[in-house]
Scaffold this active site. Structure first.
Site, short mmCIF file in Angstrom:
data_model
loop_
_atom_site.label_atom_id
_atom_site.label_comp_id
_atom_site.label_asym_id
_atom_site.label_seq_id
_atom_site.Cartn_x
_atom_site.Cartn_y
_atom_site.Cartn_z
N LYS A 175 0.80 -1.21 0.00
CA LYS A 175 0.00 0.00 0.00
C LYS A 175 0.84 1.27 0.00
O LYS A 175 0.37 2.35 -0.32
CB LYS A 175 -0.90 0.03 1.26
N GLY A 176 2.10 1.13 0.42
CA GLY A 176 2.91 2.31 0.67
C GLY A 176 3.11 3.24 -0.51
O GLY A 176 3.27 4.45 -0.34
N GLU A 228 7.79 2.08 -6.12
CA GLU A 228 7.86 1.76 -4.70
C GLU A 228 7.97 3.04 -3.86
O GLU A 228 8.44 4.07 -4.36
CB GLU A 228 9.11 0.90 -4.42
N ASP A 229 7.58 2.93 -2.62
CA ASP A 229 7.77 4.08 -1.72
C ASP A 229 9.15 4.06 -1.08
O ASP A 229 9.78 5.10 -0.93
CB ASP A 229 6.67 4.12 -0.64
N ASP A 260 14.39 -0.72 1.58
CA ASP A 260 15.04 -0.80 2.87
C ASP A 260 16.07 -1.95 2.78
O ASP A 260 17.17 -1.75 2.27
CB ASP A 260 13.93 -1.05 3.91
N LYS A 318 17.00 3.69 1.42
CA LYS A 318 17.71 3.65 2.71
C LYS A 318 18.86 2.63 2.58
O LYS A 318 18.75 1.49 3.04
CB LYS A 318 16.72 3.23 3.79
N PHE A 329 13.46 5.63 11.26
CA PHE A 329 12.14 5.08 10.97
C PHE A 329 11.23 6.20 10.50
O PHE A 329 10.90 7.11 11.26
CB PHE A 329 11.54 4.37 12.18
N VAL A 330 10.84 6.13 9.23
CA VAL A 330 10.07 7.22 8.64
C VAL A 330 8.63 6.79 8.32
O VAL A 330 8.37 5.62 8.02
CB VAL A 330 10.74 7.77 7.36
N ASP A 389 3.83 3.77 6.63
CA ASP A 389 3.03 3.60 7.85
C ASP A 389 3.84 3.13 9.04
O ASP A 389 4.95 2.61 8.90
CB ASP A 389 1.93 2.58 7.61
N ARG A 401 -0.03 7.12 7.04
CA ARG A 401 0.14 7.11 5.58
C ARG A 401 -0.37 8.41 4.95
O ARG A 401 0.06 8.80 3.87
CB ARG A 401 -0.63 5.94 4.96
C1 PRP Z 1 7.32 -1.64 2.70
C2 PRP Z 1 7.61 -0.85 1.45
C3 PRP Z 1 8.35 -1.82 0.59
C4 PRP Z 1 9.08 -2.67 1.60
C5 PRP Z 1 10.51 -2.25 1.67
O1 PRP Z 1 6.18 -2.41 2.49
O2 PRP Z 1 6.44 -0.40 0.82
O3 PRP Z 1 7.49 -2.60 -0.19
O4 PRP Z 1 8.46 -2.47 2.87
O5 PRP Z 1 11.20 -3.01 2.63
P1 PRP Z 1 12.39 -4.00 2.25
O6 PRP Z 1 13.27 -3.32 1.25
O7 PRP Z 1 13.09 -4.19 3.58
O8 PRP Z 1 11.80 -5.28 1.74
P2 PRP Z 1 5.35 -3.11 3.66
O9 PRP Z 1 5.63 -4.60 3.63
O10 PRP Z 1 5.59 -2.41 4.96
O11 PRP Z 1 3.84 -2.94 3.17
P3 PRP Z 1 3.02 -1.58 2.87
O12 PRP Z 1 3.58 -0.99 1.59
O13 PRP Z 1 1.62 -2.06 2.71
O14 PRP Z 1 3.20 -0.65 4.05
#
Ligand code: PRP
Length: 189
Positions: A48-49, A105-106, A109, A137, A158-159, A165, A171
């Site tokens: 969803k991000g 992507e948002d 990480d 990041k 942590f953002v 979220d 969000r």
């Molecule tokens: C977040 C973000 C990426 C992922 C990045 O998604 O949107 O998809 O984590 O993290 P990584 O590089 O460590 O894999 P999340 O699983 O939190 O779901 P969301 O987008 O619904 O918040």
């Protein structure tokens, strides 16, 4: 947790302002358009991000685009740590075979989510497969990811906001901010 949420007071610092995001989205949209010429492009938003970023970015790209949505979730981790185990909650709704595809992507990480998605989507035989992320990041990266478009490289904090979220909240903030550590030091109820 719901009653304790305070969208303003829970943010320790604005890391990327609404104006900075808007300027970057315009720049990314122009670059993506120039790089893809007249060929149509399929944007795949990773929910969803990426929802706010996708909505703004698609309108900043001056060439024909299709959009599709995937929802993935890492599982087995915590509210602040990714586990590397990825589950597809919503798959593509149309074939991308032979298409130019840009994953939106948002944040990247650890890179584990995109590492999985890249392998999954390559299997669908797109003509090209690129990645655009609003936030990167790199300090937390566990696997190397070939990122084509990066909005902002950020430190290991942590953002939340602009799609990101904590416990599914924050969000809807218009900016990206650093969540006060005391907010996530006690786990969500
Ligand atoms: C977040 C973000 C990426 C992922 C990045 O998604 O949107 O998809 O984590 O993290 P990584 O590089 O460590 O894999 P999340 O699983 O939190 O779901 P969301 O987008 O619904 O918040």
């Amino acid at each position: 947790m719901t009653a304790a949420i305070n969208l303003v007071a829970d943010i320790g610092e604005v890391l990327v302002s609404e104006a900075e995001i808007a300027a970057k989205v315009a720049d990314l949209g122009a670059r993506i358009g120039a790089d893809h010429g007249d060929r149509p492009l399929t944007l795949v938003s990773v929910l969803k991000g990426s929802l706010p970023f996708m909505a703004d970015l698609m309108r900043a790209i001056p060439i024909p685009v299709r959009i599709d949505l995937m929802e993935v979730s890492s599982y087995g981790g915590t509210s602040t740590e990714s586990s590397g185990l990825v589950r597809i909650l919503k798959d593509l709704s149309a074939s991308i075979e032979g298409e130019d595809v840009l994953i939106v992507e948002d944040i990247i990480d650890t890179g584990l989510t995109l590492n999985y998605l890249l392998r999954y989507l390559r299997g669908k035989k797109p003509r090209s497969l690129r990645i655009c992320t609003l936030l990167d990041k790199p300090a937390r990266r566990l696997v190397d990811i070939p990122v084509d478009y990066v909005g902002f490289t950020i430190p290991d904090q942590f953002v939340v906001g602009y799609g990101l979220d904590y416990g599914e909240f924050y969000r809807n903030l218009r900016f990206v901010g650093v969540l006060r550590p005391e907010v996530y030091s006690s786990p969500p109820e």
